[in-house]
Enzyme design. Structure first.
Site, short mmCIF file in Angstrom:
data_model
loop_
_atom_site.label_atom_id
_atom_site.label_comp_id
_atom_site.label_asym_id
_atom_site.label_seq_id
_atom_site.Cartn_x
_atom_site.Cartn_y
_atom_site.Cartn_z
N PHE A 138 0.86 -1.19 0.00
CA PHE A 138 0.00 0.00 0.00
C PHE A 138 0.89 1.23 0.00
O PHE A 138 1.78 1.36 0.83
CB PHE A 138 -0.92 0.01 1.23
CG PHE A 138 -1.94 1.11 1.16
CD1 PHE A 138 -3.15 0.92 0.51
CD2 PHE A 138 -1.68 2.36 1.70
CE1 PHE A 138 -4.09 1.93 0.40
CE2 PHE A 138 -2.60 3.40 1.59
CZ PHE A 138 -3.81 3.19 0.94
N ASP A 223 9.18 2.57 1.73
CA ASP A 223 8.02 3.29 2.24
C ASP A 223 7.92 2.96 3.73
O ASP A 223 7.47 1.88 4.12
CB ASP A 223 6.77 2.83 1.47
CG ASP A 223 5.50 3.50 1.97
OD1 ASP A 223 5.50 4.00 3.11
OD2 ASP A 223 4.51 3.51 1.22
N LYS A 252 2.60 9.93 8.49
CA LYS A 252 1.85 9.50 9.68
C LYS A 252 2.33 10.10 11.01
O LYS A 252 1.89 11.14 11.42
CB LYS A 252 1.82 7.98 9.73
CG LYS A 252 0.92 7.37 8.64
CD LYS A 252 0.72 5.91 8.88
CE LYS A 252 -0.13 5.23 7.81
NZ LYS A 252 -1.56 5.51 7.92
C1 LIG Z 1 2.80 2.22 3.92
C2 LIG Z 1 1.91 3.35 3.57
N1 LIG Z 1 2.25 4.17 2.55
C3 LIG Z 1 1.48 5.22 2.20
C4 LIG Z 1 0.31 5.51 2.87
C5 LIG Z 1 -0.52 6.69 2.44
O1 LIG Z 1 -0.44 7.69 3.38
P1 LIG Z 1 -1.53 8.88 3.39
O2 LIG Z 1 -2.84 8.26 3.76
O3 LIG Z 1 -1.01 9.84 4.42
O4 LIG Z 1 -1.56 9.46 2.02
C6 LIG Z 1 -0.09 4.68 3.93
C7 LIG Z 1 -1.35 4.93 4.63
O5 LIG Z 1 -1.91 4.09 5.29
C8 LIG Z 1 0.73 3.59 4.29
O6 LIG Z 1 0.41 2.77 5.30
#
Ligand SMILES: Cc1ncc(COP(=O)(O)O)c(C=O)c1O
Length: 398
Positions: A138, A223, A252
């Site tokens: 994700f 990520d 986050k």
């Molecule tokens: C691993 C990861 N990358 C990217 C995101 C996307 O972040 P945002 O919701 O702040 O755009 C998330 C959100 O849950 C995530 O868990």
């Protein structure tokens, strides 16, 4: 305002982009939150791994008050001292040399993708730009990051998707080796898949990724939006593996709930963003970066990653006891630090509802995994209570 009225207005006026629980949260303190009817809960969602210092943390509140009353926002046409200090602190405590600030995880990943493409063009042929990401991962909901998110359920209805993305199975180095070709610019991967079911890869996976990227002359982009900021028991999850990435994305927990994203890179990659090549109105503004500075320094000074390792161990031990009590209801307890997954046999929605009725808020993940991501400041009694409530909820649905 009563809850019934609020939910009616929500139904009428908000785009229904997500299925919400029938609860409106109005106040928080540490690991606890209260709803609009005054009911108290243990918040083991942490706003999806965001409120690492807990709700209403005095230092965070103090910084917000002070910064809002001094200078809330100015544009990136000017130097912003808080942004400079936060970038410096992030670089001092990671592999990185340079930082770009944005407003969310998706934006941080968009920046990473753009960085990789620009870097690849400067280090190879002009048609190099493919990003390889992992099935079940994700990376966000913007068009590029949802395309990097290799799960068709998130793509449905939003086609045509941008090109230049390829997918391989997670935790499979041979599949990645086969997929890398002359068009590949970078690999984008979570060190633990958070949304995809709290999937912890084999120990050799990250070092193997590093080796494959080095051999192919492509970038390794981690990520760490969910795993970073102490959540897994080290400040960055890559520290467990003893290798460093070329690019890392963070969001986050970086400002404990004030929107922020950050893309960290080595000098070689970070220098490809030249004046005018990228930008954001809000990204790195004085408020968000002042709070980020408070959060990161507090985390380092109070050794919260170590605390997350300790509390996470306790949580997994207690959940293993629940597993022994209800062997048919739990398939597996897994995770690292305070990012914990409980793969369930009964439907996840029933267990989450049972926990909520008993005063525990928990997250979902993957197909049927209950996910826990409490503040890193969580106390032992709350950890014990959360495991007890999960046991009670399982007893009620079995
Ligand atoms: C691993 C990861 N990358 C990217 C995101 C996307 O972040 P945002 O919701 O702040 O755009 C998330 C959100 O849950 C995530 O868990």
């Amino acid at each position: 305002m009563n809850t019934k009225q609020l939910l009616e207005w929500s139904d009428k006026h908000l785009m229904a982009f997500t299925k919400r629980y029938p609860v409106a949260l109005v106040r928080g303190e540490g690991v606890r939150v209260w709803d609009s009817d005054g009911k108290e809960y243990l918040d083991f969602t942490g706003g999806i791994a965001v409120t690492a210092l807990g709700h209403n943390h005095p230092k965070v509140v103090g910084t917000i008050r002070e910064q809002a009353a001094t200078l809330l926002h100015v544009s990136n046409y000017f130097h912003i001292p808080q942004q400079i200090h936060l970038a410096k602190l992030l670089c001092e405590h990671s592999f990185a040399d340079r930082v770009y600030f944005s407003n969310s995880g998706a934006e941080a990943n968009e920046t990473a993708i753009k960085l990789a493409r620009k870097w690849a063009k400067e280090h190879g042929s002009s048609d190099r730009g493919d990003i390889i990401s992992m099935r079940g991962g994700f990376h966000g909901r913007t068009l590029a990051t949802v395309t990097a998110t290799a799960q068709e359920k998130y793509h449905h209805g939003f086609e045509p998707l941008p090109g230049g993305f390829k997918y391989v199975p997670y935790n499979d180095l041979r599949a990645l080796e086969r997929a890398i070709d002359s068009r590949t610019a970078a690999v984008l991967v979570e060190p633990i898949q958070g949304e995809g079911g709290v999937i912890v890869p084999d120990e050799g996976y990250l070092p193997g990724l590093r080796k494959l990227c080095d051999e192919a002359g492509i970038l390794l982009m981690l990520d760490e939006i969910q795993t970073g900021m102490g959540r897994t028991g080290r400040l960055w999850c890559y520290e467990h593996a003893g290798v460093t990435p070329d690019v890392m994305t963070v969001a986050k927990a970086l400002a404990n709930g004030v929107p922020i994203g950050a893309t960290l890179a080595t000098e070689d990659v970070g220098r490809v963003l030249t004046p005018g090549s990228h930008g954001s109105t809000f990204g790195g503004n004085p408020l968000a970066t002042a709070v980020g500075l408070t959060v990161l320094s507090t985390m380092i000074e109070e050794r919260l990653p170590e605390r997350a390792a300790r509390m996470g161990k306790l949580l997994r031990e207690r959940l293993e006891t629940v597993h022994r009590d209800y062997p048919k209801a739990i398939k597996e307890v897994r995770g690292r630090g305070l990012l914990v997954g409980v793969e369930l046999v009964p439907p996840m929605a029933d267990v989450i509802a049972g926990c909520r009725e008993r005063g525990l808020l928990a997250l979902t993940s993957g197909d049927n995994t209950l996910r826990l991501a409490p503040p890193l400041t969580v106390d032992e009694a709350s950890v014990e209570r959360a495991a007890q409530i999960i046991g009670q909820a399982l007893a009620a649905v079995k």
